[in-house]
Motif scaffolding. Sequence first.
Motif, mmCIF file in Angstrom:
data_model
loop_
_atom_site.group_PDB
_atom_site.id
_atom_site.type_symbol
_atom_site.label_atom_id
_atom_site.label_comp_id
_atom_site.label_asym_id
_atom_site.label_seq_id
_atom_site.Cartn_x
_atom_site.Cartn_y
_atom_site.Cartn_z
ATOM 1 N N VAL A 23 0.867 -1.172 0.000
ATOM 2 C CA VAL A 23 0.000 0.000 0.000
ATOM 3 C C VAL A 23 0.909 1.229 0.000
ATOM 4 O O VAL A 23 1.776 1.350 0.863
ATOM 5 C CB VAL A 23 -0.926 0.028 1.233
ATOM 6 N N ILE A 24 0.724 2.118 -0.951
ATOM 7 C CA ILE A 24 1.597 3.274 -1.095
ATOM 8 C C ILE A 24 1.007 4.460 -0.326
ATOM 9 O O ILE A 24 -0.136 4.862 -0.557
ATOM 10 C CB ILE A 24 1.776 3.665 -2.579
ATOM 11 N N ALA A 25 1.802 5.007 0.597
ATOM 12 C CA ALA A 25 1.368 6.189 1.349
ATOM 13 C C ALA A 25 2.568 6.812 2.039
ATOM 14 O O ALA A 25 3.492 6.111 2.454
ATOM 15 C CB ALA A 25 0.306 5.827 2.388
ATOM 16 N N ASP B 6 1.681 12.231 5.668
ATOM 17 C CA ASP B 6 0.494 12.819 5.036
ATOM 18 C C ASP B 6 -0.733 12.116 5.611
ATOM 19 O O ASP B 6 -1.010 10.964 5.285
ATOM 20 C CB ASP B 6 0.572 12.631 3.515
ATOM 21 N N ARG B 7 -1.452 12.804 6.480
ATOM 22 C CA ARG B 7 -2.550 12.147 7.200
ATOM 23 C C ARG B 7 -3.607 11.590 6.263
ATOM 24 O O ARG B 7 -4.123 10.487 6.483
ATOM 25 C CB ARG B 7 -3.184 13.111 8.209
ATOM 26 N N ARG B 8 -3.940 12.310 5.213
ATOM 27 C CA ARG B 8 -4.974 11.815 4.299
ATOM 28 C C ARG B 8 -4.527 10.537 3.598
ATOM 29 O O ARG B 8 -5.322 9.604 3.438
ATOM 30 C CB ARG B 8 -5.327 12.901 3.276
ATOM 31 N N GLN B 9 -3.256 10.485 3.189
ATOM 32 C CA GLN B 9 -2.760 9.270 2.557
ATOM 33 C C GLN B 9 -2.756 8.097 3.542
ATOM 34 O O GLN B 9 -3.093 6.965 3.170
ATOM 35 C CB GLN B 9 -1.349 9.498 2.016
ATOM 36 N N VAL B 10 -2.375 8.361 4.777
ATOM 37 C CA VAL B 10 -2.351 7.289 5.778
ATOM 38 C C VAL B 10 -3.767 6.783 6.046
ATOM 39 O O VAL B 10 -4.003 5.567 6.108
ATOM 40 C CB VAL B 10 -1.699 7.792 7.087
ATOM 41 N N GLU B 11 -4.707 7.693 6.169
ATOM 42 C CA GLU B 11 -6.090 7.271 6.419
ATOM 43 C C GLU B 11 -6.626 6.447 5.253
ATOM 44 O O GLU B 11 -7.318 5.442 5.460
ATOM 45 C CB GLU B 11 -6.970 8.496 6.668
ATOM 46 N N ASN C 282 -0.641 10.193 13.009
ATOM 47 C CA ASN C 282 -1.414 9.887 11.798
ATOM 48 C C ASN C 282 -1.929 8.450 11.815
ATOM 49 O O ASN C 282 -3.090 8.190 11.466
ATOM 50 C CB ASN C 282 -0.551 10.117 10.554
ATOM 51 N N LEU C 283 -1.084 7.517 12.209
ATOM 52 C CA LEU C 283 -1.514 6.118 12.269
ATOM 53 C C LEU C 283 -2.590 5.906 13.320
ATOM 54 O O LEU C 283 -3.546 5.145 13.116
ATOM 55 C CB LEU C 283 -0.317 5.212 12.548
#
Length: 299
Positions: free
Chosen positions: A37-39, A43-48, A91-92
């Motif tokens: 999974v690329i993130a 970047d909180r939005r990408q992590v979510e 973020n996680l």
Amino acid sequence: MGKQLVPRLVRAGHEVFAMTRNASNKAMLSKLGAVPVIADALDRRQVEAAVRQANPEVIVHQLTAIDHIDTRNFDRSFAATNRLRMEGTDNLLAAGRAVGVRRFVAQSNGAFTYARTGGPVKSEADPLDPSPVSQMASMVAAVGHLEKAVLGAGWTEGIVLRYGAFYGPGTSMAPGSEQIEMIRRGKFPVVGKGGGVWSFVHVADAAEATVAAVEGGTRGVYNIVDDDPAAVADWLPEVARMLGARKPMRVPRFVGRLAAGEAGVVLMTELRGASNAKAKRELGWRPAHPSWRQGLAVS
């Protein structure tokens, strides 16, 4: 750690989603048995989005960015990892809360962070260093942030793993690594009396402990170290002997400070080790390499 951990989780029957910010890692992660999974962890939005895609029961937080540790610039060496331990952790946790993960396991540091007072070996109940030297202050603060955030997340079962100093494949003490070659060439001296106590752990044993924490244990902190904490004055000459190198020279603290900085002197003279009794008792974990004395000889 990821190369050790992912296959073990897969063999244990878990479906593993592995987050990476580099698309070039996708083939390697797939080969290990994970769904890439690329993130970007910052970047909180990408992590979510990544966490929602995986919809996990458990998040295992192994985010670090340590390429090389320069003890003269210890704070710079850990700067990127410190940010991951703060912003990345937050973020996680936010993403995990959004999907309702039942357990959150996070990597912490039990090798360099305990208070430099009292006895030579610390348990999980002992405090982190309340007054670290300036070069180490940001690293200890980031570890403290991570641990407080994970253990304070009442909506999930937070587990913090304080790993000892890694050795074994892919680590800074792997065969042929810079650190090992410095010892081999007699360029790794004992500073002062060499009273700093190190707790090591083979990276494969750390991975096994992490699987155990995914599947067992309860909210809290666990030291993940071997059975043999050792002072620098003991382990450094022994490793030199294993390598067939001459016995390390000894230099006074002021010379060590000039060569390795204040952080280097702390690591050599004031560090405290850690006990693995709780991890053995509550996780049912036993290191396959109970001592660095045998582990380094065969790694």
